[in-house]
Every structure is written in C-alpha cells, then in structure tokens.
Design a protein around this motif. Structure first.
Motif, mmCIF file in Angstrom:
data_model
loop_
_atom_site.group_PDB
_atom_site.id
_atom_site.type_symbol
_atom_site.label_atom_id
_atom_site.label_comp_id
_atom_site.label_asym_id
_atom_site.label_seq_id
_atom_site.Cartn_x
_atom_site.Cartn_y
_atom_site.Cartn_z
ATOM 1 N N GLU A 173 0.804 -1.217 0.000
ATOM 2 C CA GLU A 173 0.000 0.000 0.000
ATOM 3 C C GLU A 173 0.842 1.274 0.000
ATOM 4 O OE1 GLU A 173 -3.206 -0.004 2.836
ATOM 5 O OE2 GLU A 173 -3.298 -2.180 2.829
ATOM 6 N N ASP A 192 1.964 -5.328 -2.835
ATOM 7 C CA ASP A 192 0.596 -5.592 -2.405
ATOM 8 C C ASP A 192 -0.238 -4.311 -2.477
ATOM 9 O OD1 ASP A 192 -1.759 -6.372 -1.220
ATOM 10 O OD2 ASP A 192 -0.867 -7.039 0.651
ATOM 11 N N ASN A 193 -1.272 -4.358 -3.309
ATOM 12 C CA ASN A 193 -2.245 -3.271 -3.402
ATOM 13 C C ASN A 193 -1.567 -1.940 -3.746
ATOM 14 O OD1 ASN A 193 -4.767 -2.072 -3.355
ATOM 15 N ND2 ASN A 193 -4.758 -1.732 -1.148
ATOM 16 N N GLU A 212 0.041 -8.865 -5.275
ATOM 17 C CA GLU A 212 -1.211 -9.162 -4.592
ATOM 18 C C GLU A 212 -2.139 -7.946 -4.715
ATOM 19 O OE1 GLU A 212 -1.840 -12.047 -3.181
ATOM 20 O OE2 GLU A 212 0.175 -12.928 -3.294
ATOM 21 N N ASN A 213 -3.417 -8.228 -4.983
ATOM 22 C CA ASN A 213 -4.425 -7.167 -5.045
ATOM 23 C C ASN A 213 -4.051 -6.086 -6.055
ATOM 24 O OD1 ASN A 213 -5.901 -8.335 -2.775
ATOM 25 N ND2 ASN A 213 -4.252 -7.534 -1.499
ATOM 26 N N MET A 214 -3.539 -6.519 -7.208
ATOM 27 C CA MET A 214 -3.158 -5.597 -8.264
ATOM 28 C C MET A 214 -4.128 -5.762 -9.434
ATOM 29 S SD MET A 214 -0.180 -4.261 -7.052
ATOM 30 C CE MET A 214 1.061 -3.910 -8.286
ATOM 31 N N VAL A 215 -4.287 -4.735 -10.216
ATOM 32 C CA VAL A 215 -5.252 -4.791 -11.312
ATOM 33 C C VAL A 215 -4.686 -5.581 -12.488
ATOM 34 C CG1 VAL A 215 -6.345 -2.633 -10.667
ATOM 35 C CG2 VAL A 215 -4.429 -2.586 -12.238
#
Length: 356
Positions: A173, A192-193, A212-215
């Motif tokens: 983040e 992550d993100n 992780e949590n990527m478009v």
C-alpha cells in the motif's frame, strides 16, 4: 568539532547518545531560526544503534554517515542531505525524509512503515574513494537500495527513484503517484495493493516479483505475469518435459519456466530435473518430494515454498528469496556425473541452521 557562526562540523567521529541529544537541541534551534542555533554537518560519522526518536534534523547534512541499526522513529530529516549514508537494519517508522537528498543511500533490511519520501532524491550517486596508501582513487556509481526492506504505507509520491534497488523488499500500500521508477529493480519483491499505472516504469526489472491485489491491466508492463500460468499450458509443458527426461532427450522438450508466475501451484512429486525457474515467482509453491536436481532457481521468489523431501542435488539458488522456505528431508550436495553442487545464497544454511 568546529563551531562557527552557522555550523557545527564533525568529521569521522563515533557519536554517542549524549552527544547526539546535545546536537539535536542545537540544531533544533537552527531549524526554528533562533540566533543561538547551529546547523549540524557530519561527514563519515558513525551513529549506529543510536536513538533518534522524535528528533529534528531537518536541513542537516549527514554525508556518508552510518545509521546502522538506529531507531529513527518519528524523526524529521526533511530537506536534509544524506548522500551515501547507510540505514541498514534501522527502524524508520514514520520518519520524514520529504525532499531529502538520499542519493546512493542504503536502507537494506530496514523497517519503513509510513515513512515519508515524497519528492526525495534517491537516484544513484557518484562516490570517489581512496585505498589505504591514498595514492589511487576509485570512482564508483552507487544506487540507492531497499533490499529486503519492509515498506508498509510508505509515501514515495513524486520521488526520484531511477535505478533504485528494491530486490526482495515487501511493499504494501505504498504511494507512488508521479514517481520515477525507470530502471528500478523489484526482483523477488512483494507488491501488495499498489497502483503502478501513473508511474514511469520503463526498463524496471519486475522478474520474480509477487503481486497481490493488483489490477489485471498491469500485465502489459510487468515482466513476471500478474496471473499464474494457465493450468493447461503448465501441464502440457510438464508432460513434454517428463517425456524428455525419460527418453534422454529423444522425445518431448525441456521446460523453461524462467520469469513465469507459478505461485501457489501444486507440483508435489513431479520429475522436474534441469528446469530453469530463474527469476520466477514461486511463492507458496508445493514441490514436496519432487525431483529438482540441477534446476536453476537464481533470483526466484521462493518465499513460503515447500521443498521438503525434494532431490536438490546440483540445484542453484543464488540470489533467490527464501524466507519461510521448507527443506525438511531434502537431499542436497553433488549431482553425480555433472560436478554440480547445490548452491544457496551466502549464509543461508548457516543462518537457518539447516544441515548441508
């Protein structure tokens, strides 16, 4: 120590905690523009293990200084000059380096939670050093680095980070809006993100990185694919590889998974000898009992992978990221008739306590 009307200059000193607190008081007066204040300037000083908690050294100069293992929690180094300084293993939680000059600085293995680097300069720097007899000068260009550092919600907006090394770092983040990441090395890093769409990523090295949590739209700019390899493609390649192994190379084809994403996949018990997994994302992969003799895992991300009971003779792990790796019952050593020996990163076996 030289004290003139505007500066306190210290060169090649080992600084103690009491002296640091005195210097912080005097420099704080300088920041507040008090007449009795003095700017602190240090060159090649040692500040290892000191407690900078909540101290203000904004606009100070620390050139080539060592902050190894120091606590800089809530400290303020905004607009400071910290060229070629080392913060290895330091705790920089919530520290402020806004607009600081951090060229050629090292933050390897440091904790950087909510640290501010907005508009900081983290580009490579040119350093001239001399040998002991002072006769030969050596010119070197050094990149700033965050190798294996932990960055959580760090602010790096509009920072200049061309060629910075984030190898093996954990980045969760973080804010990167407007940052220059050209040529930046993220090999084996954990992202992550993080939104990367609006940053400059030309020639960045993202091989073996975990996302992780990527478009999904980022697939076009990432070296290692965001999504794991398709099951059909994987099993077709493995079937051809096993045929190649069983026929001594007369049938099938040798598999190559370098720079692929195989994170979390179950390959337990498979015959995978000689495959290249260099710079691949193998986070959490299950290799239990597999034959991995002479495989190449150079610079691969093997965090949390299970290699228990595997045949690892002759396998190469140079530069691999092995946090949480399971090796119980694995067979290592020389692979007969090849001369290849299992090779781990320097210090890995000694640090982990695992037998060779």
């Amino acid at each position: 120590m030289r004290n003139d009307n505007s500066n306190i200059l210290l060169t090649r000193r080992i600084i103690g905690q009491d002296a640091l607190e005195t210097l912080a008081t005097v420099h704080g007066r300088f920041v507040r523009q008090r007449r009795d204040g003095r700017r602190v300037i240090m060159q090649h000083c040692v500040l290892a293990g000191l407690d900078f908690r909540s101290m203000c050294f904004a606009q100070a100069h620390f050139l080539g200084c060592k902050f190894t293992g120091a606590s800089l929690v809530d400290s303020d180094f905004a607009r400071a000059r910290l060229f070629a300084s080392s913060f290895e293993g330091a705790d920089l939680t919530r520290a402020n380096f806004e607009r600081a000059d951090l060229r050629a600085a090292a933050f390897d293995n440091a904790v950087l939670e909510r640290t501010r680097f907005d508009k900081a300069d983290l580009r490579k720097g040119s350093v001239i050093s001399q040998n002991d007899d002072r006769e030969i000068e050596e010119f070197r260009e050094i990149c700033s680095s965050f190798r294996n550092a932990s960055l959580d919600r760090t602010d790096m907006r509009n920072a200049q980070m061309k060629d910075v090394d984030f190898t093996g770092a954990s980045l969760a983040e973080i804010e990167l809006g407007g940052a220059d990441l050209r040529g930046t090395r993220f090999t084996g890093a954990e992202l992550d993100n993080i939104a990367l769409e609006n940053v400059r990523l030309q020639e960045a090295d993202l091989r073996g990185a975990s996302f992780e949590n990527m478009v999904p739209e980022l697939d076009g700019v990432l070296s290692t694919p965001l999504l794991p390899i398709a099951a059909q493609k994987l099993h077709r390649a493995l079937h051809r590889h096993e045929a190649w192994i069983n026929s001594d190379g007369k049938k099938g084809a040798r598999a190559d998974f370098s720079e692929h994403n195989l994170s979390g996949i179950d390959l337990a018990g498979r015959s995978l000898a000689t495959i290249s997994f260099a710079k691949a994302n193998l986070k959490g992969i299950d290799f239990k009992g597999a034959v991995l003799a002479a495989c190449d895992f150079s610079d691969a991300n093997l965090r949390g992978a299970d290699l228990s009971g595997c045949d690892l003779r002759g396998a190469q792990f140079i530069g691999a990221h092995l946090d949480g790796l399971r090796l119980e019952g694995a067979r290592t050593g020389v692979l007969a008739e090849t001369g290849l020996r299992t090779t781990f990163p320097d210090g890995f076996l000694m640090e982990s306590g695992r037998p060779h």
